[in-house]
Write a protein that holds these residues in place. Structure first.
Motif, PDB file in Angstrom:
ATOM      1  N   ILE A 105       0.849  -1.187   0.000  1.00  8.56           N
ATOM      2  CA  ILE A 105       0.000   0.000   0.000  1.00  8.56           C
ATOM      3  C   ILE A 105       0.886   1.240   0.000  1.00  8.56           C
ATOM      4  N   PHE A 106       0.937   1.902  -1.148  1.00 10.58           N
ATOM      5  CA  PHE A 106       1.780   3.096  -1.339  1.00 10.58           C
ATOM      6  C   PHE A 106       3.245   2.782  -1.014  1.00 10.58           C
ATOM      7  N   GLY A 107       3.655   1.572  -1.329  1.00 12.88           N
ATOM      8  CA  GLY A 107       5.003   1.128  -1.000  1.00 12.88           C
ATOM      9  C   GLY A 107       5.809   0.803  -2.242  1.00 12.88           C
ATOM     10  N   ALA A 108       5.539  -0.380  -2.839  1.00 13.93           N
ATOM     11  CA  ALA A 108       6.326  -0.835  -3.986  1.00 13.93           C
ATOM     12  C   ALA A 108       6.210   0.101  -5.182  1.00 13.93           C
ATOM     13  N   MET A 109       5.169   0.908  -5.221  1.00 11.77           N
ATOM     14  CA  MET A 109       5.006   1.844  -6.345  1.00 11.77           C
ATOM     15  C   MET A 109       6.182   2.819  -6.450  1.00 11.77           C
ATOM     16  N   PHE A 110       6.884   3.051  -5.335  1.00  5.61           N
ATOM     17  CA  PHE A 110       7.986   4.014  -5.346  1.00  5.61           C
ATOM     18  C   PHE A 110       9.340   3.382  -5.692  1.00  5.61           C
ATOM     19  N   ALA A 111       9.382   2.065  -5.862  1.00 11.21           N
ATOM     20  CA  ALA A 111      10.629   1.415  -6.272  1.00 11.21           C
ATOM     21  C   ALA A 111      10.928   1.780  -7.729  1.00 11.21           C
ATOM     22  N   PRO A 123       6.718   7.031 -10.300  1.00 12.14           N
ATOM     23  CA  PRO A 123       5.960   6.042  -9.518  1.00 12.14           C
ATOM     24  C   PRO A 123       4.456   6.162  -9.733  1.00 12.14           C
ATOM     25  N   MET A 124       4.011   7.351 -10.161  1.00 11.13           N
ATOM     26  CA  MET A 124       2.573   7.570 -10.341  1.00 11.13           C
ATOM     27  C   MET A 124       1.993   6.735 -11.484  1.00 11.13           C
ATOM     28  N   LEU A 125       2.843   6.204 -12.358  1.00 12.41           N
ATOM     29  CA  LEU A 125       2.328   5.374 -13.451  1.00 12.41           C
ATOM     30  C   LEU A 125       1.718   4.074 -12.939  1.00 12.41           C
ATOM     31  N   TRP A 126       2.030   3.698 -11.698  1.00 18.57           N
ATOM     32  CA  TRP A 126       1.360   2.541 -11.084  1.00 18.57           C
ATOM     33  C   TRP A 126      -0.127   2.841 -10.844  1.00 18.57           C
ATOM     34  N   GLY A 127      -0.505   4.098 -10.939  1.00 18.00           N
ATOM     35  CA  GLY A 127      -1.912   4.470 -10.790  1.00 18.00           C
ATOM     36  C   GLY A 127      -2.662   4.513 -12.106  1.00 18.00           C
ATOM     37  N   VAL A 128      -2.031   4.050 -13.190  1.00 15.80           N
ATOM     38  CA  VAL A 128      -2.641   4.020 -14.529  1.00 15.80           C
ATOM     39  C   VAL A 128      -2.856   2.558 -14.926  1.00 15.80           C
TER      40      VAL A 128
END
Length: 270
Positions: free
Chosen positions: A109-115, A169-174
């Protein structure tokens, strides 16, 4: 030094995590964590979702790149007597210490997206998940009008351009990017589902004090303020963020904070 590790060890995310406990627990209660399951909580911080998972009877391993957050998570688990919850350092891009197909559920949760290497992240999450298990991600959405997406958008306007090859990292929200990344890891599109969900930050202090937590303890915002200060724009950045925080506060009081933020909940059946 790993740049991602440096970013998340720079501040003290526990200061923000305290405003996320209630929503973390509510989310865990929705995603099917049960007694006896083996759960990997990836990019776990100090346990906002890992501890609630353990309270439900799961055996939980929290993995985070920031050593200070791993230490804080272990202290929280020990304080609660949760012997079924352990935290250790690790990189979501390369979970080299973890065996194939060893977890019933992977939660991030809002973690791996920033790798920094999203295809490797997707591949590693799929690798360590048991066949028939699932992965649940919570990812912020680019351009979303709610708090966190706007903090990151505003902050980026005050910071130098990212290095060549940087993947936001925001592309994980697409959704299309999520499908592509898990597709490369062998997951069919029909085994990936999406839902818009809400995470509410709650605190018994004002939105201005909440902003101060971001300014002083949240790596990306700390970097933005440092860059803005060099350009003589620190007050401008602060005013812009104060306007955002005040306008999104739904507590009904100037002395309390309740700010909902929309995110993309991704569920992957392995």
């Amino acid at each position: 030094m790993n740049a991602n590790k440096a970013l998340w060890e720079k501040g003290d995310f526990t200061q923000l995590a305290q405003t996320m406990r209630e929503s973390g627990e509510a989310l865990v209660n929705k995603i099917g964590v049960n007694k006896g399951m083996h759960v990997l909580d990836l990019g776990c911080g100090d346990g906002t979702t890992a501890l609630p998972e353990a309270r439900l009877g799961a055996t939980v391993l929290g993995v985070d790149i920031a050593s200070n957050l791993v230490q804080a998570g272990n202290q929280r688990a020990q304080k609660e007597g949760l012997s079924n919850c352990k935290f250790q350092e690790g990189d979501a891009c390369d979970l080299q210490d973890l065996k194939d197909h060893s977890f019933d559920q992977v939660v991030t949760i809002f973690g791996a997206m920033f790798a920094p290497k999203p295809f490797e992240v997707a591949s590693e999450m799929v690798r360590v998940t048991k066949k028939g298990g699932k992965i649940v991600m919570g990812n912020w959405i680019p351009g979303d009008p709610t708090l966190v997406a706007q903090i990151l958008k505003i902050s980026s306007a005050y910071t130098p351009p990212p290095p060549e090859g940087f993947i936001s990292p925001m592309l994980w929200g697409v959704e299309e990017h999520v499908v592509e990344r898990f597709g490369k890891a062998g997951i069919a599109k029909e085994n990936i589902s999406f839902e818009r969900d809400t995470f509410t930050f709650r605190a018994d202090f004002s939105p201005e004090e909440f902003l101060a937590k971001f300014q002083n303890y949240y790596g990306p915002t700390m970097n933005a303020f440092e860059a803005a200060q060099k350009d003589g724009k620190e007050n401008e950045l602060k005013r812009e963020l104060e306007t955002l925080f005040k306008s999104q506060n739904q507590s009904g009081s100037q002395d309390k904070t309740s700010i909902p933020a929309t995110f993309l909940r991704v569920t992957v059946q392995c």
